[in-house]
Scaffold this motif. Structure first.
Motif, mmCIF file in Angstrom:
data_model
loop_
_atom_site.group_PDB
_atom_site.id
_atom_site.type_symbol
_atom_site.label_atom_id
_atom_site.label_comp_id
_atom_site.label_asym_id
_atom_site.label_seq_id
_atom_site.Cartn_x
_atom_site.Cartn_y
_atom_site.Cartn_z
ATOM 1 N N ALA A 203 0.835 -1.202 0.000
ATOM 2 C CA ALA A 203 0.000 0.000 0.000
ATOM 3 C C ALA A 203 0.866 1.248 0.000
ATOM 4 C CB ALA A 203 -0.927 0.002 1.214
ATOM 5 N N GLU A 204 1.877 1.279 0.852
ATOM 6 C CA GLU A 204 2.766 2.435 0.898
ATOM 7 C C GLU A 204 3.523 2.601 -0.418
ATOM 8 O OE1 GLU A 204 5.181 1.772 4.339
ATOM 9 O OE2 GLU A 204 3.554 2.184 5.750
ATOM 10 N N GLY A 205 3.916 1.488 -1.029
ATOM 11 C CA GLY A 205 4.598 1.563 -2.316
ATOM 12 C C GLY A 205 3.700 2.078 -3.420
ATOM 13 N N LEU A 206 2.439 1.637 -3.430
ATOM 14 C CA LEU A 206 1.480 2.116 -4.429
ATOM 15 C C LEU A 206 1.214 3.612 -4.247
ATOM 16 C CD1 LEU A 206 -1.011 -0.874 -4.285
ATOM 17 C CD2 LEU A 206 0.337 -0.224 -6.296
ATOM 18 N N HIS B 274 -0.714 6.849 -6.243
ATOM 19 C CA HIS B 274 -2.084 6.341 -6.197
ATOM 20 C C HIS B 274 -2.692 6.531 -4.806
ATOM 21 C CE1 HIS B 274 -1.370 4.776 -10.184
ATOM 22 N NE2 HIS B 274 -0.213 4.324 -9.727
ATOM 23 N N GLU B 275 -4.014 6.592 -4.755
ATOM 24 C CA GLU B 275 -4.742 6.779 -3.502
ATOM 25 C C GLU B 275 -5.200 5.410 -3.009
ATOM 26 O OE1 GLU B 275 -8.939 8.776 -1.973
ATOM 27 O OE2 GLU B 275 -8.032 9.461 -3.870
ATOM 28 N N GLY C 156 -0.960 9.117 1.601
ATOM 29 C CA GLY C 156 -1.690 8.455 0.520
ATOM 30 C C GLY C 156 -2.316 7.129 0.898
ATOM 31 N N VAL C 157 -2.172 6.705 2.171
ATOM 32 C CA VAL C 157 -2.722 5.419 2.620
ATOM 33 C C VAL C 157 -3.636 5.656 3.814
ATOM 34 C CG1 VAL C 157 -2.236 3.101 3.464
ATOM 35 C CG2 VAL C 157 -0.643 4.209 1.859
ATOM 36 N N LEU D 272 18.682 -8.013 -0.625
ATOM 37 C CA LEU D 272 18.814 -6.692 -1.241
ATOM 38 C C LEU D 272 18.218 -6.642 -2.641
ATOM 39 C CD1 LEU D 272 22.392 -5.591 -0.087
ATOM 40 C CD2 LEU D 272 20.185 -4.652 0.658
ATOM 41 N N ARG D 273 18.049 -7.799 -3.264
ATOM 42 C CA ARG D 273 17.448 -7.831 -4.603
ATOM 43 C C ARG D 273 15.925 -7.729 -4.558
ATOM 44 N NH1 ARG D 273 21.797 -11.611 -5.369
ATOM 45 N NH2 ARG D 273 20.475 -13.397 -4.818
ATOM 46 N N LEU D 274 15.367 -7.806 -3.344
ATOM 47 C CA LEU D 274 13.909 -7.784 -3.193
ATOM 48 C C LEU D 274 13.528 -6.620 -2.284
ATOM 49 C CD1 LEU D 274 13.408 -11.604 -2.562
ATOM 50 C CD2 LEU D 274 12.886 -10.379 -4.663
ATOM 51 N N ASP D 275 12.812 -5.656 -2.834
ATOM 52 C CA ASP D 275 12.391 -4.522 -2.023
ATOM 53 C C ASP D 275 10.914 -4.226 -2.291
ATOM 54 O OD1 ASP D 275 12.103 -2.255 -4.088
ATOM 55 O OD2 ASP D 275 14.132 -2.973 -4.484
ATOM 56 N N TRP D 276 10.315 -3.432 -1.414
ATOM 57 C CA TRP D 276 8.873 -3.185 -1.506
ATOM 58 C C TRP D 276 8.504 -2.285 -2.683
ATOM 59 C CZ3 TRP D 276 5.915 -6.517 0.468
ATOM 60 C CH2 TRP D 276 6.227 -7.151 1.663
ATOM 61 N N ASN D 277 9.386 -1.407 -3.113
ATOM 62 C CA ASN D 277 9.088 -0.583 -4.290
ATOM 63 C C ASN D 277 8.927 -1.454 -5.530
ATOM 64 O OD1 ASN D 277 9.181 1.806 -2.837
ATOM 65 N ND2 ASN D 277 11.356 2.140 -3.230
ATOM 66 N N ARG D 278 9.819 -2.437 -5.670
ATOM 67 C CA ARG D 278 9.700 -3.369 -6.797
ATOM 68 C C ARG D 278 8.417 -4.175 -6.688
ATOM 69 N NH1 ARG D 278 9.279 -8.063 -6.705
ATOM 70 N NH2 ARG D 278 9.840 -8.023 -4.495
ATOM 71 N N SER D 279 8.081 -4.610 -5.468
ATOM 72 C CA SER D 279 6.868 -5.394 -5.269
ATOM 73 C C SER D 279 5.626 -4.590 -5.630
ATOM 74 C CB SER D 279 6.805 -5.856 -3.806
ATOM 75 O OG SER D 279 5.687 -6.682 -3.581
ATOM 76 N N ALA D 280 5.565 -3.333 -5.192
ATOM 77 C CA ALA D 280 4.417 -2.481 -5.502
ATOM 78 C C ALA D 280 4.307 -2.215 -6.996
ATOM 79 C CB ALA D 280 4.519 -1.166 -4.735
ATOM 80 N N ALA D 281 5.441 -1.990 -7.648
ATOM 81 C CA ALA D 281 5.420 -1.747 -9.092
ATOM 82 C C ALA D 281 4.918 -2.978 -9.849
ATOM 83 C CB ALA D 281 6.816 -1.352 -9.577
ATOM 84 N N SER D 282 5.299 -4.175 -9.392
ATOM 85 C CA SER D 282 4.820 -5.404 -10.024
ATOM 86 C C SER D 282 3.318 -5.559 -9.833
ATOM 87 C CB SER D 282 5.544 -6.618 -9.428
ATOM 88 O OG SER D 282 6.925 -6.570 -9.707
ATOM 89 N N LEU D 283 2.844 -5.203 -8.647
ATOM 90 C CA LEU D 283 1.405 -5.285 -8.383
ATOM 91 C C LEU D 283 0.632 -4.289 -9.244
ATOM 92 C CD1 LEU D 283 -0.819 -6.569 -6.691
ATOM 93 C CD2 LEU D 283 -0.372 -4.871 -4.912
ATOM 94 N N LEU D 284 1.185 -3.110 -9.402
ATOM 95 C CA LEU D 284 0.524 -2.109 -10.240
ATOM 96 C C LEU D 284 0.425 -2.594 -11.688
ATOM 97 C CD1 LEU D 284 -0.709 0.713 -10.409
ATOM 98 C CD2 LEU D 284 1.591 1.604 -10.853
#
Length: 423
Positions: free
Chosen positions: A39-42, A47-48, A69-70, A380-392
């Motif tokens: 949610a924080e990454g989105l 996004h809202e 935004g959350v 280090l190869r896995l971060d929440w920004n990447r996860s949020a972008a994949s979800l988007l």
């Protein structure tokens, strides 16, 4: 066509547990961490985001801001009190009615089957896509426990299958979970996407050289989990007890029992008494995230003996902390831990096998250091920004794909609502 630049209003539905609650308390676990960080990454992507959960205490406000935004919303459904997980099924319809009172969102993403059964009909009413994540999938009572969670309420197995068939997209947290969704629940492969979780590698970071017990010190090994049989805590206790006394570390277990497992703590203490681990067992309860990170940082090993995990976020948090992880060969744990590189993945659930594996790392400083360095690099190869972008990307795809079909099937009222998600 859908504008890829359009800011979306996104609803994340978590009926039975609040992402604002610290993991390890009640029914709060890895799902809570995933939802909050995604949610924080989105929101950081513009996004809202609204997170909708059931009110479980009388002093909870109507809403609160978790991050820029959350917004976390508490919906009245059933008593304003903590409930055993299985009792939430009876409040699905009431929660659904409360959700329907909101202004339509652009997309609804449900987490766990309770949420999906409440949100799917509302999404259909609004004429918007419904995305489903399960986080755990029930197995029939006749199957071994290692095959998955038990259906703690009557409608779960039927509900999960319905959501797999009827949701517009299915988001799994690992390839193992995706295979269960398509194989056991009948979800369509083309509608199933894997979005790996991330880890906060700044909060979960290695100790300074003097911050962790050296190889000559007994130190402690850590389990972080909700206190329930599914997490295999009995195996951790029996395994550490089987390590020779001269090299046996303390076992620290961080987490609290959920409402439907209130007697489990006593069972764990009784087991520790029987196997002779009473003096070296520390049950420290649920801890805030910063405190939990400190526990990871100081551990010599992290143990994840769960019977079933869709991924095993704790294993990734251990890796980010530069701590080798020993995990059961269950579900997504095979993906969270790189066997022989960032830790060990054990097929056996025999305590002596686990004891030998733990002792083997604790008594080999060079091996422990190699695993530690590789674990941190992996995290280090896995971060929440990447996860949020994949979800988007999943959201954009389902919005774009379903636009024409939805426009043709909606009435005029539905079309007006749907235009909010169409450029």
């Amino acid at each position: 066509m859908l504008s890829l630049e359009k800011s979306l209003r996104i609803a994340l539905v978590c009926l039975h547990t609040s992402p604002g609650t610290d993991p390890g308390a009640g029914d709060a676990g890895g799902m809570n961490v995933v939802v909050r960080h995604q949610a924080e990454g989105l929101a950081a992507l513009g996004h809202e985001v609204s997170i909708l959960t059931r009110r479980s205490a009388v002093d909870q406000p109507a809403s609160m801001q978790l991050a820029p935004g959350v917004t976390l919303h508490f919906l009245d459904a059933g008593p304003a009190a903590a409930l055993p997980k299985g009792e939430h099924e009876q409040w699905i319809d009431e929660f659904s009615a409360r959700l329907a009172a909101f202004e339509p969102f652009d997309i609804v993403h449900s987490h766990h089957w309770f949420s999906g059964m409440a949100a799917l009909p509302v999404a259909r009413q609004w004429g918007i896509p419904h995305v489903q994540s399960f986080h755990s999938i029930a197995a029939d009572d006749s199957t071994p426990l290692s095959a998955g969670e038990r259906a703690e309420s009557p409608g779960r197995m039927v509900g999960e299958a319905k959501l797999a068939r009827e949701s517009d997209s299915l988001v799994a947290i690992s390839a193992a979970e995706a295979a269960t969704i398509t194989g056991r629940l009948g979800g369509h492969v083309d509608r199933t996407a894997v979005v790996l979780p991330g880890v906060d590698s700044a909060a979960f970071s290695p100790a300074r050289p003097t911050g962790r017990a050296d190889a000559g010190s007994l130190g402690y090994v850590l389990v972080a989990a909700r206190l329930q049989p599914l997490k295999g805590l009995d195996l951790a206790i029996a395994a550490v007890a089987a390590i020779p006394a001269g090299i046996r570390p303390t076992l620290v277990i961080a987490g609290a029992a959920s409402a439907d497992h209130n007697g489990y703590v006593d069972e764990l203490r009784e087991l520790a008494d029987r196997v002779g681990l009473t003096e070296q067992l520390r049950l420290v309860g649920a801890r805030p995230r910063d405190n939990l990170a400190g526990l990871f940082r100081g551990a010599r090993l992290v143990l994840v003996p769960s019977h079933s995990e869709t991924y095993g976020l704790v294993a990734l948090e251990g890796a980010a902390s530069g701590v080798p992880v020993i995990a059961a060969a269950s579900g997504g744990l095979r993906e969270a831990v790189v066997d022989g590189v960032t830790g060990l993945v054990l097929e056996s659930r025999e305590p002596q096998v686990w004891a030998d594996a733990i002792a083997g790392i604790l008594t080999d400083a060079q091996r422990a250091e190699r695993l530690s360095v590789a674990a941190r690099a992996h995290a280090l190869r896995l971060d929440w920004n990447r996860s949020a972008a994949s979800l988007l990307t999943v959201y954009r795809r389902v919005l774009t794909t379903d636009t024409r079909r939805r426009k043709s099937s909606l009435g005029e009222t539905g079309r007006r609502q749907h235009r909010r998600a169409v450029a």
